[in-house]
Design a protein around this motif. Structure first.
Motif, PDB file in Angstrom:
ATOM      1  N   GLU A   1       0.828  -1.208   0.000  1.00 10.56           N
ATOM      2  CA  GLU A   1       0.000   0.000   0.000  1.00 10.56           C
ATOM      3  C   GLU A   1       0.861   1.256   0.000  1.00 10.56           C
ATOM      4  O   GLU A   1       0.460   2.289  -0.536  1.00 10.56           O
ATOM      5  N   MET A   2       2.049   1.186   0.603  1.00 11.73           N
ATOM      6  CA  MET A   2       2.960   2.321   0.533  1.00 11.73           C
ATOM      7  C   MET A   2       3.454   2.528  -0.897  1.00 11.73           C
ATOM      8  O   MET A   2       3.532   3.664  -1.386  1.00 11.73           O
ATOM      9  N   THR A   3       3.791   1.442  -1.586  1.00  3.34           N
ATOM     10  CA  THR A   3       4.204   1.544  -2.989  1.00  3.34           C
ATOM     11  C   THR A   3       3.087   2.165  -3.811  1.00  3.34           C
ATOM     12  O   THR A   3       3.306   3.093  -4.603  1.00  3.34           O
ATOM     13  N   PHE A   4       1.892   1.658  -3.628  1.00  5.73           N
ATOM     14  CA  PHE A   4       0.703   2.157  -4.322  1.00  5.73           C
ATOM     15  C   PHE A   4       0.482   3.651  -4.067  1.00  5.73           C
ATOM     16  O   PHE A   4       0.273   4.442  -4.996  1.00  5.73           O
ATOM     17  N   SER A   5       0.579   4.048  -2.808  1.00  8.07           N
ATOM     18  CA  SER A   5       0.350   5.438  -2.446  1.00  8.07           C
ATOM     19  C   SER A   5       1.397   6.359  -3.069  1.00  8.07           C
ATOM     20  O   SER A   5       1.074   7.410  -3.628  1.00  8.07           O
ATOM     21  N   ARG A   6       2.686   5.967  -2.972  1.00  6.42           N
ATOM     22  CA  ARG A   6       3.748   6.826  -3.510  1.00  6.42           C
ATOM     23  C   ARG A   6       3.650   6.952  -5.024  1.00  6.42           C
ATOM     24  O   ARG A   6       3.917   8.019  -5.587  1.00  6.42           O
ATOM     25  N   ILE A   7       3.256   5.875  -5.703  1.00 10.22           N
ATOM     26  CA  ILE A   7       3.070   5.968  -7.161  1.00 10.22           C
ATOM     27  C   ILE A   7       1.966   6.959  -7.483  1.00 10.22           C
ATOM     28  O   ILE A   7       2.105   7.795  -8.392  1.00 10.22           O
ATOM     29  N   ALA A   8       0.860   6.888  -6.749  1.00  9.71           N
ATOM     30  CA  ALA A   8      -0.244   7.823  -6.996  1.00  9.71           C
ATOM     31  C   ALA A   8       0.179   9.266  -6.764  1.00  9.71           C
ATOM     32  O   ALA A   8      -0.138  10.163  -7.553  1.00  9.71           O
TER      33      ALA A   8
ATOM     34  N   ARG B   1      -1.932   8.898   4.433  1.00 10.80           N
ATOM     35  CA  ARG B   1      -1.464  10.261   4.696  1.00 10.80           C
ATOM     36  C   ARG B   1      -0.972  10.939   3.412  1.00 10.80           C
ATOM     37  O   ARG B   1      -1.282  12.100   3.157  1.00 10.80           O
ATOM     38  N   GLY B   2      -0.204  10.204   2.611  1.00  5.85           N
ATOM     39  CA  GLY B   2       0.307  10.785   1.378  1.00  5.85           C
ATOM     40  C   GLY B   2      -0.800  11.156   0.418  1.00  5.85           C
ATOM     41  O   GLY B   2      -0.780  12.230  -0.208  1.00  5.85           O
TER      42      GLY B   2
END
Length: 480
Positions: free
Chosen positions: A223-230, A287-288
Protein backbone atom coordinates in the motif's frame (compact mmCIF):
# COMPACT_ATOMS: atom_id res chain seq x y z
CA UNK A 1 2.42 12.16 -17.03
CA UNK A 2 -0.96 13.84 -16.69
CA UNK A 3 -3.73 13.58 -14.15
CA UNK A 4 -5.83 11.53 -16.58
CA UNK A 5 -4.74 8.24 -15.08
CA UNK A 6 -5.66 6.20 -12.04
CA UNK A 7 -3.38 4.12 -9.82
CA UNK A 8 -5.02 0.88 -8.66
CA UNK A 9 -3.97 -1.79 -6.17
CA UNK A 10 -5.20 -5.36 -6.21
CA UNK A 11 -5.01 -7.27 -2.93
CA UNK A 12 -3.76 -10.82 -2.55
CA UNK A 13 -7.15 -12.50 -2.09
CA UNK A 14 -8.45 -10.74 -5.19
CA UNK A 15 -5.32 -11.66 -7.13
CA UNK A 16 -5.95 -15.34 -6.35
CA UNK A 17 -9.34 -15.06 -8.12
CA UNK A 18 -7.56 -14.54 -11.44
CA UNK A 19 -10.48 -14.85 -13.86
CA UNK A 20 -12.60 -12.48 -11.75
CA UNK A 21 -9.79 -9.91 -11.58
CA UNK A 22 -9.48 -9.96 -15.37
CA UNK A 23 -13.23 -9.83 -15.98
CA UNK A 24 -14.05 -7.20 -13.33
CA UNK A 25 -10.91 -5.08 -12.96
CA UNK A 26 -8.07 -5.40 -15.46
CA UNK A 27 -10.17 -5.66 -18.62
CA UNK A 28 -13.80 -5.40 -17.43
CA UNK A 29 -15.22 -5.03 -20.92
CA UNK A 30 -12.77 -2.34 -22.03
CA UNK A 31 -11.23 -2.22 -25.48
CA UNK A 32 -8.55 -0.18 -27.23
CA UNK A 33 -7.57 3.10 -25.60
CA UNK A 34 -10.00 2.54 -22.71
CA UNK A 35 -7.69 -0.16 -21.37
CA UNK A 36 -4.91 2.30 -20.64
CA UNK A 37 -4.16 5.30 -18.41
CA UNK A 38 -4.25 2.88 -15.48
CA UNK A 39 -1.30 1.78 -13.33
CA UNK A 40 -1.80 -1.47 -11.40
CA UNK A 41 0.11 -2.35 -8.24
CA UNK A 42 -0.31 -6.01 -7.34
CA UNK A 43 0.12 -7.99 -4.15
CA UNK A 44 1.40 -11.54 -4.04
CA UNK A 45 -1.22 -14.23 -4.60
CA UNK A 46 -3.06 -15.10 -1.38
CA UNK A 47 -0.99 -17.34 0.88
CA UNK A 48 2.29 -16.86 -1.00
CA UNK A 49 3.83 -14.35 1.43
CA UNK A 50 2.86 -16.68 4.28
CA UNK A 51 4.93 -19.42 2.60
CA UNK A 52 7.83 -17.03 2.06
CA UNK A 53 7.93 -15.43 5.53
CA UNK A 54 5.60 -16.97 8.10
CA UNK A 55 1.84 -17.39 8.30
CA UNK A 56 0.35 -14.03 9.23
CA UNK A 57 -2.19 -15.47 11.68
CA UNK A 58 -0.98 -18.88 12.81
CA UNK A 59 2.74 -18.06 12.79
CA UNK A 60 3.53 -21.30 10.91
CA UNK A 61 7.08 -21.09 9.62
CA UNK A 62 7.80 -20.09 6.03
CA UNK A 63 11.17 -19.90 4.30
CA UNK A 64 12.36 -16.94 6.37
CA UNK A 65 11.28 -18.40 9.72
CA UNK A 66 12.99 -21.71 8.90
CA UNK A 67 16.17 -19.94 7.79
CA UNK A 68 16.21 -17.67 10.85
CA UNK A 69 15.68 -20.45 13.39
CA UNK A 70 17.95 -22.90 11.57
CA UNK A 71 16.74 -25.65 13.90
CA UNK A 72 15.74 -28.21 11.25
CA UNK A 73 18.36 -29.46 8.84
CA UNK A 74 17.23 -28.69 5.30
CA UNK A 75 14.18 -26.82 6.65
CA UNK A 76 14.57 -23.66 4.66
CA UNK A 77 15.50 -25.55 1.47
CA UNK A 78 12.34 -27.65 1.73
CA UNK A 79 10.27 -24.52 2.43
CA UNK A 80 11.72 -22.76 -0.62
CA UNK A 81 10.96 -25.81 -2.75
CA UNK A 82 7.35 -25.62 -1.52
CA UNK A 83 7.21 -22.00 -2.63
CA UNK A 84 8.48 -22.91 -6.09
CA UNK A 85 5.93 -25.75 -6.36
CA UNK A 86 3.10 -23.45 -5.22
CA UNK A 87 4.06 -20.84 -7.81
CA UNK A 88 4.24 -23.50 -10.54
CA UNK A 89 0.81 -24.77 -9.51
CA UNK A 90 -0.60 -21.25 -9.58
CA UNK A 91 0.86 -20.76 -13.06
CA UNK A 92 -0.57 -24.09 -14.23
CA UNK A 93 -4.06 -22.99 -13.18
CA UNK A 94 -3.78 -19.62 -14.95
CA UNK A 95 -2.02 -20.16 -18.28
CA UNK A 96 -3.70 -21.81 -21.26
CA UNK A 97 -0.84 -21.24 -23.72
CA UNK A 98 2.03 -23.72 -23.16
CA UNK A 99 4.60 -21.12 -24.27
CA UNK A 100 3.39 -18.63 -21.67
CA UNK A 101 3.32 -21.29 -18.96
CA UNK A 102 6.94 -22.20 -19.72
CA UNK A 103 7.95 -18.54 -19.62
CA UNK A 104 6.14 -17.98 -16.30
CA UNK A 105 7.75 -21.07 -14.75
CA UNK A 106 11.18 -20.13 -16.08
CA UNK A 107 10.85 -16.74 -14.39
CA UNK A 108 9.96 -18.40 -11.08
CA UNK A 109 12.80 -20.91 -11.40
CA UNK A 110 15.37 -18.17 -12.08
CA UNK A 111 14.29 -16.13 -9.08
CA UNK A 112 14.09 -19.11 -6.74
CA UNK A 113 17.51 -20.35 -7.88
CA UNK A 114 19.03 -16.93 -7.20
CA UNK A 115 17.50 -16.84 -3.71
CA UNK A 116 18.61 -20.40 -3.02
CA UNK A 117 22.20 -19.54 -3.94
CA UNK A 118 22.16 -16.41 -1.75
CA UNK A 119 20.72 -18.22 1.27
CA UNK A 120 23.12 -21.11 0.78
CA UNK A 121 26.08 -18.72 0.87
CA UNK A 122 24.80 -17.13 4.08
CA UNK A 123 24.11 -20.55 5.58
CA UNK A 124 27.70 -21.64 5.00
CA UNK A 125 29.02 -18.36 6.39
CA UNK A 126 27.13 -18.63 9.66
CA UNK A 127 28.17 -22.26 10.09
CA UNK A 128 31.63 -20.97 11.07
CA UNK A 129 30.09 -19.54 14.24
CA UNK A 130 32.12 -16.32 14.28
CA UNK A 131 29.79 -14.37 11.99
CA UNK A 132 26.72 -12.43 13.16
CA UNK A 133 24.16 -12.21 10.35
CA UNK A 134 21.70 -9.87 12.09
CA UNK A 135 21.80 -7.20 9.38
CA UNK A 136 21.84 -9.79 6.61
CA UNK A 137 18.71 -11.40 8.07
CA UNK A 138 16.82 -8.16 7.50
CA UNK A 139 17.92 -8.25 3.87
CA UNK A 140 16.88 -11.90 3.57
CA UNK A 141 13.38 -11.04 4.75
CA UNK A 142 13.16 -8.21 2.22
CA UNK A 143 14.35 -10.40 -0.67
CA UNK A 144 11.90 -13.17 0.17
CA UNK A 145 8.97 -10.77 0.45
CA UNK A 146 9.74 -9.35 -2.99
CA UNK A 147 9.57 -12.76 -4.66
CA UNK A 148 5.82 -13.05 -4.08
CA UNK A 149 5.02 -9.76 -5.80
CA UNK A 150 7.51 -10.38 -8.61
CA UNK A 151 5.74 -13.64 -9.41
CA UNK A 152 2.23 -12.14 -9.40
CA UNK A 153 3.19 -9.03 -11.40
CA UNK A 154 5.16 -10.99 -14.02
CA UNK A 155 2.38 -13.56 -14.48
CA UNK A 156 -0.32 -10.88 -14.66
CA UNK A 157 1.53 -8.92 -17.34
CA UNK A 158 2.12 -12.11 -19.32
CA UNK A 159 -1.56 -13.11 -19.09
CA UNK A 160 -2.61 -9.65 -20.25
CA UNK A 161 -0.31 -9.82 -23.27
CA UNK A 162 -1.86 -13.20 -24.11
CA UNK A 163 -5.18 -11.34 -24.29
CA UNK A 164 -3.85 -8.62 -26.54
CA UNK A 165 -3.24 -5.97 -23.89
CA UNK A 166 0.04 -4.04 -24.10
CA UNK A 167 1.02 -4.78 -20.49
CA UNK A 168 4.46 -3.97 -19.06
CA UNK A 169 6.01 -5.81 -16.11
CA UNK A 170 7.51 -3.13 -13.84
CA UNK A 171 9.84 -4.80 -11.35
CA UNK A 172 10.60 -2.62 -8.31
CA UNK A 173 12.04 -5.50 -6.29
CA UNK A 174 15.65 -4.71 -7.38
CA UNK A 175 16.49 -8.33 -6.62
CA UNK A 176 19.83 -8.15 -8.47
CA UNK A 177 20.88 -4.58 -7.63
CA UNK A 178 23.88 -3.87 -5.40
CA UNK A 179 22.78 -0.40 -4.28
CA UNK A 180 19.31 0.67 -3.19
CA UNK A 181 17.83 4.07 -3.98
CA UNK A 182 14.96 5.80 -2.19
CA UNK A 183 11.44 4.52 -2.84
CA UNK A 184 10.54 7.68 -4.78
CA UNK A 185 13.62 7.44 -6.98
CA UNK A 186 12.93 3.77 -7.66
CA UNK A 187 9.38 4.52 -8.76
CA UNK A 188 10.24 7.50 -10.96
CA UNK A 189 13.06 5.66 -12.71
CA UNK A 190 10.98 2.54 -13.35
CA UNK A 191 7.95 4.41 -14.72
CA UNK A 192 9.86 7.00 -16.77
CA UNK A 193 9.88 4.96 -20.02
CA UNK A 194 6.23 3.92 -19.73
CA UNK A 195 3.64 5.57 -22.01
CA UNK A 196 0.44 5.35 -20.00
CA UNK A 197 -1.73 6.12 -23.03
CA UNK A 198 -0.63 2.94 -24.82
CA UNK A 199 0.82 0.71 -22.09
CA UNK A 200 -0.55 -0.83 -18.90
CA UNK A 201 2.14 -1.07 -16.21
CA UNK A 202 1.80 -3.99 -13.78
CA UNK A 203 3.98 -2.98 -10.83
CA UNK A 204 5.29 -5.13 -7.99
CA UNK A 205 3.76 -4.20 -4.64
CA UNK A 206 7.14 -4.72 -3.02
CA UNK A 207 9.89 -2.21 -3.83
CA UNK A 208 13.52 -2.74 -2.88
CA UNK A 209 14.67 0.57 -1.46
CA UNK A 210 16.85 2.06 1.23
CA UNK A 211 15.49 1.46 4.70
CA UNK A 212 13.64 -1.71 3.69
CA UNK A 213 9.91 -1.89 2.96
CA UNK A 214 9.13 -4.84 5.24
CA UNK A 215 11.22 -3.38 8.07
CA UNK A 216 9.38 -0.05 7.87
CA UNK A 217 5.83 -1.06 6.94
CA UNK A 218 5.54 -4.80 7.79
CA UNK A 219 2.84 -6.39 5.62
CA UNK A 220 1.51 -2.96 4.59
CA UNK A 221 4.39 -2.32 2.18
CA UNK A 222 2.36 -2.79 -1.03
CA UNK A 223 0.00 0.00 0.00
CA UNK A 224 2.96 2.32 0.53
CA UNK A 225 4.20 1.54 -2.99
CA UNK A 226 0.70 2.16 -4.32
CA UNK A 227 0.35 5.44 -2.45
CA UNK A 228 3.75 6.83 -3.51
CA UNK A 229 3.07 5.97 -7.16
CA UNK A 230 -0.24 7.82 -7.00
CA UNK A 231 1.37 10.86 -5.36
CA UNK A 232 4.45 11.01 -7.60
CA UNK A 233 2.46 10.58 -10.83
CA UNK A 234 -0.28 12.98 -9.66
CA UNK A 235 -3.06 10.47 -10.25
CA UNK A 236 -6.63 11.69 -10.55
CA UNK A 237 -7.77 8.83 -8.29
CA UNK A 238 -6.34 5.96 -6.26
CA UNK A 239 -8.33 2.72 -6.19
CA UNK A 240 -7.97 -0.35 -3.98
CA UNK A 241 -9.67 -3.56 -5.09
CA UNK A 242 -10.56 -5.77 -2.13
CA UNK A 243 -12.58 -8.94 -1.71
CA UNK A 244 -15.33 -7.07 0.15
CA UNK A 245 -17.14 -3.75 0.30
CA UNK A 246 -16.22 -1.26 2.99
CA UNK A 247 -19.38 -1.95 4.98
CA UNK A 248 -21.21 -0.59 8.00
CA UNK A 249 -20.30 -3.75 9.97
CA UNK A 250 -19.05 -7.27 9.44
CA UNK A 251 -21.87 -8.96 7.48
CA UNK A 252 -21.05 -12.24 9.22
CA UNK A 253 -22.01 -10.63 12.54
CA UNK A 254 -25.00 -8.45 11.67
CA UNK A 255 -26.27 -10.27 8.57
CA UNK A 256 -25.64 -9.69 4.87
CA UNK A 257 -29.01 -8.02 4.47
CA UNK A 258 -28.32 -5.55 7.26
CA UNK A 259 -24.72 -4.50 6.59
CA UNK A 260 -24.59 -1.77 3.96
CA UNK A 261 -21.83 -0.21 1.89
CA UNK A 262 -20.55 3.03 3.42
CA UNK A 263 -20.42 4.79 0.04
CA UNK A 264 -18.63 7.98 1.07
CA UNK A 265 -16.39 8.89 3.96
CA UNK A 266 -13.11 10.66 4.77
CA UNK A 267 -9.54 9.85 5.71
CA UNK A 268 -10.26 10.42 9.42
CA UNK A 269 -12.56 7.40 9.32
CA UNK A 270 -9.95 5.41 7.37
CA UNK A 271 -7.42 6.17 10.12
CA UNK A 272 -9.78 4.93 12.83
CA UNK A 273 -10.36 1.70 10.90
CA UNK A 274 -6.62 1.19 10.49
CA UNK A 275 -6.14 1.71 14.22
CA UNK A 276 -8.55 -1.17 14.83
CA UNK A 277 -6.83 -3.45 12.33
CA UNK A 278 -9.61 -3.12 9.72
CA UNK A 279 -7.56 -1.28 7.15
CA UNK A 280 -9.11 0.53 4.24
CA UNK A 281 -5.50 1.61 3.69
CA UNK A 282 -2.29 1.66 5.73
CA UNK A 283 -2.36 4.95 7.72
CA UNK A 284 0.99 6.17 6.36
CA UNK A 285 -0.12 5.39 2.82
CA UNK A 286 -3.37 7.24 3.40
CA UNK A 287 -1.46 10.26 4.70
CA UNK A 288 0.31 10.78 1.38
CA UNK A 289 -2.94 10.58 -0.60
CA UNK A 290 -4.67 12.93 1.81
CA UNK A 291 -1.91 15.53 1.68
CA UNK A 292 -1.88 15.40 -2.12
CA UNK A 293 -5.69 15.66 -2.23
CA UNK A 294 -6.01 12.41 -4.16
CA UNK A 295 -9.33 10.66 -3.50
CA UNK A 296 -9.23 6.97 -2.61
CA UNK A 297 -11.87 4.56 -3.84
CA UNK A 298 -12.30 1.13 -2.23
CA UNK A 299 -14.03 -1.30 -4.59
CA UNK A 300 -15.22 -4.88 -4.28
CA UNK A 301 -13.45 -7.04 -6.87
CA UNK A 302 -16.44 -9.33 -7.03
CA UNK A 303 -19.00 -6.56 -7.64
CA UNK A 304 -18.03 -5.16 -11.04
CA UNK A 305 -20.82 -2.61 -11.45
CA UNK A 306 -20.61 -1.03 -7.99
CA UNK A 307 -18.44 2.09 -7.66
CA UNK A 308 -17.47 1.23 -4.09
CA UNK A 309 -16.71 3.72 -1.31
CA UNK A 310 -15.03 7.04 -2.06
CA UNK A 311 -12.73 8.47 0.61
CA UNK A 312 -11.83 12.19 0.48
CA UNK A 313 -9.97 14.45 2.85
CA UNK A 314 -12.69 17.10 3.03
CA UNK A 315 -15.78 14.90 3.04
CA UNK A 316 -18.30 15.34 5.84
CA UNK A 317 -21.68 13.60 5.73
CA UNK A 318 -24.62 15.90 5.02
CA UNK A 319 -26.01 15.04 8.44
CA UNK A 320 -24.40 13.45 11.51
CA UNK A 321 -24.45 9.66 11.26
CA UNK A 322 -22.61 6.51 12.26
CA UNK A 323 -21.01 5.01 9.18
CA UNK A 324 -19.51 1.83 10.63
CA UNK A 325 -19.56 -0.24 13.81
CA UNK A 326 -16.48 -2.37 14.34
CA UNK A 327 -13.84 -3.15 16.93
CA UNK A 328 -11.42 -5.61 18.46
CA UNK A 329 -12.60 -8.66 20.37
CA UNK A 330 -9.34 -9.09 22.27
CA UNK A 331 -7.59 -6.06 23.76
CA UNK A 332 -5.37 -5.93 26.83
CA UNK A 333 -6.22 -3.10 29.22
CA UNK A 334 -2.98 -2.11 30.99
CA UNK A 335 -3.84 -0.04 34.05
CA UNK A 336 -1.10 1.92 35.85
CA UNK A 337 -2.13 3.40 39.21
CA UNK A 338 0.28 5.59 41.20
CA UNK A 339 -0.97 7.74 44.07
CA UNK A 340 1.99 10.13 43.71
CA UNK A 341 1.19 10.80 40.05
CA UNK A 342 -1.03 13.80 40.84
CA UNK A 343 0.67 16.93 39.55
CA UNK A 344 3.82 15.08 38.52
CA UNK A 345 5.16 14.68 34.99
CA UNK A 346 7.06 11.87 33.31
CA UNK A 347 4.92 8.85 34.08
CA UNK A 348 3.22 8.78 30.68
CA UNK A 349 6.54 9.09 28.82
CA UNK A 350 8.07 6.24 30.84
CA UNK A 351 5.12 3.94 30.16
CA UNK A 352 5.25 4.73 26.45
CA UNK A 353 8.97 4.00 26.38
CA UNK A 354 8.35 0.55 27.88
CA UNK A 355 5.50 -0.18 25.46
CA UNK A 356 7.66 0.88 22.51
CA UNK A 357 10.47 -1.37 23.72
CA UNK A 358 8.13 -4.36 23.62
CA UNK A 359 6.54 -3.43 20.29
CA UNK A 360 3.06 -2.97 21.75
CA UNK A 361 0.33 -1.57 19.48
CA UNK A 362 -1.59 1.13 21.38
CA UNK A 363 -5.18 1.29 20.21
CA UNK A 364 -6.32 3.88 22.73
CA UNK A 365 -5.54 5.30 26.16
CA UNK A 366 -7.18 7.29 28.91
CA UNK A 367 -6.04 8.91 32.14
CA UNK A 368 -7.18 10.74 35.24
CA UNK A 369 -5.37 12.20 38.25
CA UNK A 370 -3.55 9.03 39.30
CA UNK A 371 -4.30 6.36 36.67
CA UNK A 372 -3.22 5.83 33.08
CA UNK A 373 -4.85 3.05 31.06
CA UNK A 374 -3.54 1.83 27.72
CA UNK A 375 -5.55 -0.49 25.50
CA UNK A 376 -3.13 -2.75 23.62
CA UNK A 377 -3.73 -4.98 20.61
CA UNK A 378 -1.85 -8.12 19.58
CA UNK A 379 -0.29 -8.69 22.99
CA UNK A 380 0.12 -12.26 24.19
CA UNK A 381 0.20 -13.26 27.85
CA UNK A 382 4.00 -13.68 27.92
CA UNK A 383 4.68 -10.25 26.44
CA UNK A 384 2.11 -8.65 28.73
CA UNK A 385 3.85 -10.20 31.72
CA UNK A 386 7.20 -8.77 30.60
CA UNK A 387 5.69 -5.31 30.19
CA UNK A 388 4.17 -5.38 33.67
CA UNK A 389 7.43 -6.68 35.17
CA UNK A 390 9.46 -3.86 33.58
CA UNK A 391 7.02 -1.22 34.82
CA UNK A 392 6.92 -2.67 38.34
CA UNK A 393 10.71 -2.66 38.43
CA UNK A 394 10.77 1.02 37.40
CA UNK A 395 7.88 2.02 39.69
CA UNK A 396 7.80 -0.29 42.74
CA UNK A 397 5.15 1.84 44.42
CA UNK A 398 2.69 1.62 41.54
CA UNK A 399 -0.17 -0.86 41.18
CA UNK A 400 -0.04 -2.24 37.65
CA UNK A 401 -2.66 -4.63 36.35
CA UNK A 402 -3.83 -5.98 33.01
CA UNK A 403 -7.03 -7.63 31.89
CA UNK A 404 -8.47 -8.80 28.57
CA UNK A 405 -11.35 -6.70 27.30
CA UNK A 406 -13.01 -5.93 23.98
CA UNK A 407 -13.41 -2.59 22.22
CA UNK A 408 -16.36 -1.69 19.99
CA UNK A 409 -16.34 1.62 18.11
CA UNK A 410 -19.03 3.60 16.38
CA UNK A 411 -17.23 5.57 13.66
CA UNK A 412 -18.28 8.29 11.22
CA UNK A 413 -17.10 11.46 9.53
CA UNK A 414 -19.49 13.46 11.77
CA UNK A 415 -20.83 12.03 15.03
CA UNK A 416 -22.15 15.30 16.44
CA UNK A 417 -25.75 14.05 16.54
CA UNK A 418 -27.29 15.05 19.91
CA UNK A 419 -28.14 12.06 22.05
CA UNK A 420 -26.01 9.60 20.09
CA UNK A 421 -24.04 8.42 23.11
CA UNK A 422 -27.08 7.95 25.42
CA UNK A 423 -28.82 6.11 22.55
CA UNK A 424 -25.81 3.82 22.16
CA UNK A 425 -25.58 3.15 25.90
CA UNK A 426 -29.30 2.37 26.02
CA UNK A 427 -28.90 -0.12 23.14
CA UNK A 428 -26.04 -1.84 24.95
CA UNK A 429 -28.00 -1.97 28.19
CA UNK A 430 -30.99 -3.52 26.40
CA UNK A 431 -28.61 -6.14 24.95
CA UNK A 432 -27.34 -6.83 28.50
CA UNK A 433 -23.83 -5.65 27.61
CA UNK A 434 -21.92 -4.10 30.52
CA UNK A 435 -19.87 -1.02 29.57
CA UNK A 436 -16.59 -1.01 31.49
CA UNK A 437 -15.33 2.29 30.05
CA UNK A 438 -16.12 4.72 27.25
CA UNK A 439 -14.33 7.44 25.26
CA UNK A 440 -15.75 10.12 22.99
CA UNK A 441 -13.25 12.55 21.46
CA UNK A 442 -14.04 16.20 20.73
CA UNK A 443 -13.23 15.60 17.04
CA UNK A 444 -16.48 13.58 16.80
CA UNK A 445 -15.09 10.81 14.61
CA UNK A 446 -15.49 7.80 16.92
CA UNK A 447 -16.97 6.63 20.19
CA UNK A 448 -15.23 3.70 21.89
CA UNK A 449 -16.95 1.31 24.27
CA UNK A 450 -14.83 -1.00 26.43
CA UNK A 451 -16.73 -4.18 27.26
CA UNK A 452 -16.14 -7.79 28.28
CA UNK A 453 -14.72 -9.90 25.46
CA UNK A 454 -17.62 -12.36 25.50
CA UNK A 455 -20.05 -9.49 24.80
CA UNK A 456 -18.32 -8.40 21.58
CA UNK A 457 -20.70 -9.95 19.03
CA UNK A 458 -23.82 -8.81 20.88
CA UNK A 459 -22.43 -5.30 21.24
CA UNK A 460 -21.69 -4.96 17.53
CA UNK A 461 -25.16 -6.20 16.60
CA UNK A 462 -26.89 -3.95 19.16
CA UNK A 463 -24.99 -0.80 18.17
CA UNK A 464 -25.39 -1.48 14.45
CA UNK A 465 -29.13 -1.95 14.82
CA UNK A 466 -29.56 1.16 16.97
CA UNK A 467 -27.13 3.54 15.21
CA UNK A 468 -27.12 2.37 11.58
CA UNK A 469 -30.18 0.26 10.80
CA UNK A 470 -32.67 2.35 12.79
CA UNK A 471 -31.19 5.55 11.37
CA UNK A 472 -31.57 4.12 7.86
CA UNK A 473 -35.20 3.21 8.47
CA UNK A 474 -35.90 6.69 9.83
CA UNK A 475 -34.30 8.19 6.72
CA UNK A 476 -36.41 6.01 4.43
CA UNK A 477 -39.60 6.99 6.23
CA UNK A 478 -38.65 10.69 6.04
CA UNK A 479 -37.95 10.39 2.30
CA UNK A 480 -41.31 8.69 1.75
Amino acid sequence: MTAAHSVEKIGGTSMAATSTVFDNVLIAGREGADLYNRIFVVSAYAGMTDLLLEHKKSGEAGVYAHFASNDVEGGWQDALARVRDAMHERNRQMFARPESLREANRFVDDRVAALDACLDDLDRLRSHGRFCLKEQMVTVREMLAGLGEAHSAHSTALLLRDRGVNAVFVDLTTWNHDELASLDDQILKALEPVDLSTQMPIVTGYAGCEGGMVRRYARGYSEMTFSRIAVLTEAREAIIHKEFHLSSADPRLVGTGKACKIGRTNYDVADQLANLGMEAIHPRAGRGLRQSEIPLRVRNTFDREDEGTLIRGNYVSDKPRVEIVTGLQTVQALQFFEQDMVGEKGYDAAILETLTKHGAWIVSKSSNANTITHYLSGIGAAKMERIVTDLERAYPGAVITSQPVAMVSAIGSDLSEPGLVPHALSALMDAEVDVLAMQHQIRNVDVQFIINSHDFDNAVRALHEALVEDAGRLGQRAAA
